[in-house]
Design an enzyme around this catalytic site. Structure first.
Site, PDB file in Angstrom:
ATOM      1  N   LYS A 193      83.181  64.612  34.333  1.00  0.00           N
ATOM      2  CA  LYS A 193      84.454  64.076  33.827  1.00  0.00           C
ATOM      3  C   LYS A 193      84.301  62.602  33.476  1.00  0.00           C
ATOM      4  CE  LYS A 193      88.234  62.229  35.514  1.00  0.00           C
ATOM      5  NZ  LYS A 193      88.631  61.301  34.452  1.00  0.00           N
ATOM      6  N   CYS A 301      80.416  46.718  38.540  1.00  0.00           N
ATOM      7  CA  CYS A 301      80.532  46.845  39.996  1.00  0.00           C
ATOM      8  C   CYS A 301      79.631  45.843  40.715  1.00  0.00           C
ATOM      9  CB  CYS A 301      80.216  48.265  40.433  1.00  0.00           C
ATOM     10  SG  CYS A 301      78.711  48.905  39.704  1.00  0.00           S
ATOM     11  N   GLU A 398      87.896  42.770  44.918  1.00  0.00           N
ATOM     12  CA  GLU A 398      87.238  42.964  43.629  1.00  0.00           C
ATOM     13  C   GLU A 398      88.288  42.794  42.513  1.00  0.00           C
ATOM     14  OE1 GLU A 398      85.863  46.976  42.652  1.00  0.00           O
ATOM     15  OE2 GLU A 398      84.010  46.081  41.913  1.00  0.00           O
TER      16      GLU A 398
HETATM   17  P1  NDP Z   1      89.053  54.935  39.560  1.00  0.00           P
HETATM   18  O1  NDP Z   1      88.230  54.970  40.777  1.00  0.00           O
HETATM   19  O2  NDP Z   1      90.483  55.316  39.672  1.00  0.00           O
HETATM   20  O3  NDP Z   1      88.390  55.843  38.433  1.00  0.00           O
HETATM   21  C1  NDP Z   1      87.030  56.231  38.371  1.00  0.00           C
HETATM   22  C2  NDP Z   1      86.933  57.696  37.908  1.00  0.00           C
HETATM   23  O4  NDP Z   1      87.536  58.559  38.867  1.00  0.00           O
HETATM   24  C3  NDP Z   1      87.665  57.946  36.602  1.00  0.00           C
HETATM   25  O5  NDP Z   1      87.008  58.974  35.879  1.00  0.00           O
HETATM   26  C4  NDP Z   1      89.019  58.408  37.111  1.00  0.00           C
HETATM   27  O6  NDP Z   1      89.754  59.108  36.156  1.00  0.00           O
HETATM   28  C5  NDP Z   1      88.607  59.296  38.280  1.00  0.00           C
HETATM   29  N1  NDP Z   1      89.635  59.505  39.275  1.00  0.00           N
HETATM   30  C6  NDP Z   1      90.778  58.792  39.486  1.00  0.00           C
HETATM   31  N2  NDP Z   1      91.465  59.311  40.538  1.00  0.00           N
HETATM   32  C7  NDP Z   1      90.747  60.371  40.985  1.00  0.00           C
HETATM   33  C8  NDP Z   1      90.924  61.296  42.070  1.00  0.00           C
HETATM   34  N3  NDP Z   1      91.964  61.242  42.887  1.00  0.00           N
HETATM   35  N4  NDP Z   1      89.979  62.242  42.262  1.00  0.00           N
HETATM   36  C9  NDP Z   1      88.897  62.297  41.466  1.00  0.00           C
HETATM   37  N5  NDP Z   1      88.675  61.457  40.423  1.00  0.00           N
HETATM   38  C10 NDP Z   1      89.582  60.481  40.196  1.00  0.00           C
HETATM   39  O7  NDP Z   1      88.958  53.513  38.927  1.00  0.00           O
HETATM   40  P2  NDP Z   1      89.976  52.878  37.874  1.00  0.00           P
HETATM   41  O8  NDP Z   1      89.480  53.257  36.568  1.00  0.00           O
HETATM   42  O9  NDP Z   1      91.399  53.161  38.109  1.00  0.00           O
HETATM   43  O10 NDP Z   1      89.773  51.333  38.228  1.00  0.00           O
HETATM   44  C11 NDP Z   1      90.404  50.752  39.366  1.00  0.00           C
HETATM   45  C12 NDP Z   1      89.511  49.762  40.033  1.00  0.00           C
HETATM   46  O11 NDP Z   1      88.335  50.423  40.467  1.00  0.00           O
HETATM   47  C13 NDP Z   1      88.977  48.653  39.153  1.00  0.00           C
HETATM   48  O12 NDP Z   1      89.826  47.568  39.083  1.00  0.00           O
HETATM   49  C14 NDP Z   1      87.710  48.308  39.850  1.00  0.00           C
HETATM   50  O13 NDP Z   1      87.967  47.423  40.885  1.00  0.00           O
HETATM   51  C15 NDP Z   1      87.224  49.592  40.422  1.00  0.00           C
HETATM   52  N6  NDP Z   1      86.183  50.253  39.635  1.00  0.00           N
HETATM   53  C16 NDP Z   1      84.898  50.176  40.061  1.00  0.00           C
HETATM   54  C17 NDP Z   1      83.903  50.751  39.324  1.00  0.00           C
HETATM   55  C18 NDP Z   1      82.488  50.682  39.718  1.00  0.00           C
HETATM   56  O14 NDP Z   1      81.618  50.820  38.871  1.00  0.00           O
HETATM   57  N7  NDP Z   1      82.195  50.532  40.977  1.00  0.00           N
HETATM   58  C19 NDP Z   1      84.163  51.435  38.063  1.00  0.00           C
HETATM   59  C20 NDP Z   1      85.568  51.520  37.712  1.00  0.00           C
HETATM   60  C21 NDP Z   1      86.504  50.932  38.496  1.00  0.00           C
HETATM   61  P3  NDP Z   1      90.677  58.257  35.149  1.00  0.00           P
HETATM   62  O15 NDP Z   1      89.920  57.119  34.621  1.00  0.00           O
HETATM   63  O16 NDP Z   1      90.926  59.226  34.095  1.00  0.00           O
HETATM   64  O17 NDP Z   1      91.877  57.855  35.944  1.00  0.00           O
END
Ligand code: NDP
Length: 496
Positions: A193, A301, A398
């Site tokens: 996904k 990240c 973060e």
């Molecule tokens: P999320 O953790 O919400 O999203 C990452 C992935 O998980 C996306 O594909 C998202 O879908 C999916 N997802 C969201 N909720 C669920 C769930 N309950 N069960 C399974 N999969 C899920 O990150 P965000 O995009 O909302 O970003 C929020 C914060 O996360 C950022 O501000 C940052 O701090 C951190 N982040 C860290 C990352 C890293 O590389 N370590 C990468 C991205 C974010 P969808 O996008 O469609 O909601």
């Protein structure tokens, strides 16, 4: 020619616009899920839009995945695992991975432009980092597919089965490549996904998979938002989970995976310390700090978001940093001169804006260079906080945006203590000319990756991952292969 005060035009000259052409990409109006080798309509008929964050223009409608769609994808993945893919020798699997890698190279311009349009990152980054590394990941793991018995000598290993993989929006194709390549090399099939705001390059990858005749069902891509991800996590047919994203969602996934006792890899957030000693090569260190926090608008990240600088050079270092930041070019991500592109989404822009406002209200000093933000799209200027206390929210949480905090230290011990004073533990950077200091520091820092006199360097042969709330499990190298295999109970054969 007389120098001017304008940092962008110190000699009264400027770069001419150099936008990359979008003619190379062909975006469909609507995309279905990629299941069993074909694009299929979502069971609910529902779609959501994906937009270009630099212009707010609509790019395409994307299928919104339901639990029913996930079920279809898992069934296709299971059939492929029990059918052609599961029976295939590793040497044949490897050939498919080599083909994916070559196609990514051949179509790299198309992929890079699409990545930049959908996600807002500068084209020079998608072109020079995301695409080369995505191809490199497939090349690297292609080489392991027929050598599993050498990777894990005296052990009999086998793939788990169907892997559920959920990737974020900051490196959409690259994160997919980091997950798909080892899973496929090990012999698993996959339900992937992509993130809601950046699905297009994963869907273009589906086109590559069709072109190379990957057997149907080996890779399935279900698009959607968090609920679609949760449906993958909760599906009983998933044998292994891998997630990159926020710590909050990672914790929820860990609860679900542990209840069902399925293996899990988590690559979560970070709050990396970038430590600069007075004996370092100062100009290179400034450049490294800038790369460490402002590349990809800080949506990284492992971003070096906390600068710890030795007190004796702090004032002059910050002055140089401010001058350098004032020369960063913010604007059209498709322009080859752009250093800072668009923030990935309106939501993320709001989060960054709120965090920065909190930093100011808690008493830190904010510096932002003068720069014109485009009228349309989501933008945030590169920012630096000085006068930062360890208790400040901006030093602890973060931000995932182009925001650096600066703190000082007097001794190496103090630097280590401050660097480790975080719930995260993904990465760190050290700048010093003393090799002994680097070795001493790397032993003490609780970070999965430590860069010395450089930052943000990645290689498929090198494991990447965190400690503490940054997650567990490694991606890259043999360490990245291991989570996609389990030890067989019987002792026949090598699993390749
Ligand atoms: P999320 O953790 O919400 O999203 C990452 C992935 O998980 C996306 O594909 C998202 O879908 C999916 N997802 C969201 N909720 C669920 C769930 N309950 N069960 C399974 N999969 C899920 O990150 P965000 O995009 O909302 O970003 C929020 C914060 O996360 C950022 O501000 C940052 O701090 C951190 N982040 C860290 C990352 C890293 O590389 N370590 C990468 C991205 C974010 P969808 O996008 O469609 O909601």
């Amino acid at each position: 020619m007389a120098p001017t005060d304008n940092p962008h035009e110190p000699f009264g000259i400027d770069y001419a616009p150099a936008p990359e052409s979008t003619a190379v990409v062909n975006i469909a109006k609507t995309y279905g899920h990629f299941i069993n080798g074909d694009f299929v309509e979502p069971s609910s008929g529902a779609t959501f839009p994906t937009v270009n964050p630099a212009t707010e223009t609509h790019l395409a409608n994307i299928a919104d995945g339901s639990a029913e769609d996930v079920d279809r994808a898992v069934a296709a993945a299971r059939a492929a695992f029990e059918g052609p893919w599961g029976q295939m020798p590793g040497s044949e699997r490897g050939k498919y991975l080599f083909r994916i890698a070559r196609q990514l190279q051949e179509r790299s311009r198309e992929f890079a432009v699409l990545e930049t349009m959908d996600g807002g990152k500068p084209i020079k980054e998608s072109r020079d980092l995301d695409l080369p590394l995505s191809a490199a990941w497939f090349f690297y793991y292609a080489g392991w597919a027929d050598k599993l018995e050498y990777a894990f000598p005296n052990r009999s290993v086998a793939p788990h089965g169907v892997a559920g993989q959920i990737v974020p929006w900051n490196f959409p194709l690259m994160m997919a490549a980091w997950k798909l390549a080892p899973a496929l090399a090990a012999g698993n099939t996959v339900v992937l996904k992509p993130a809601e705001t950046t699905p297009l390059t994963a869907l273009l990858l589906a086109d590559v998979l069709q072109n190379i005749d990957l057997p149907p069902g080996v890779v399935n891509i279900v698009t959607g938002a968090g609920a679609t991800g949760a449906a993958i996590v909760d599906h009983r047919g998933i044998d292994k989970l891998a997630f990159t994203g926020s710590t909050e969602v990672g914790k929820a996934i860990q609860r679900a995976a542990s209840a069902r006792r399925i293996p899990l890899t988590l690559e979560l957030g970070g709050k990396a310390a970038h430590i600069v000693f007075e004996d370092s090569a100062i100009d290179q260190a400034v450049e490294g700090v800038v790369t460490g926090i402002y590349s990809n608008q800080g949506h990284v990240c492992c971003a070096g978001s906390r600068l710890l600088v030795e007190e004796s050079i702090a004032d002059s270092f910050v002055e140089r940093l401010r001058r350098r930041i004032s020369t960063l070019r913010l604007g059209d991500p498709l322009d080859k001169n752009t250093d800072v592109g668009a923030i990935n989404s309106a939501d993320q822009l709001q989060r960054i804006t709120d965090m920065v406002a909190t930093g100011v209200s808690e008493g830190a000093d904010l510096f932002q260079p003068e720069c014109d933000l485009p009228d349309k799209g989501y933008w945030f200027p590169p920012s630096v906080f000085t006068g930062v206390q360890q208790s400040h929210t901006v030093a602890r949480e973060e931000i995932f945006g182009p925001v650096l905090t600066v703190q000082t230290f007097r001794t190496a011990e103090e630097a280590v203590e401050k660097a480790n004073n975080t719930p995260y533990g993904l990465s760190a950077g050290i700048w010093t000319e003393k090799g002994s200091k680097i070795l001493w520091m790397t032993e003490k820092l609780r970070a999965g990756v430590v860069w010395a006199n450089t930052y943000n360097q990645f290689d498929p042969a090198s494991p990447f991952g965190g400690y503490k709330e940054s997650g567990f499990g490694r991606e890259g190298g043999m360490h990245g292969l291991a989570p996609y295999l389990h030890e067989r109970a019987d002792l026949t054969g090598g699993g390749a």
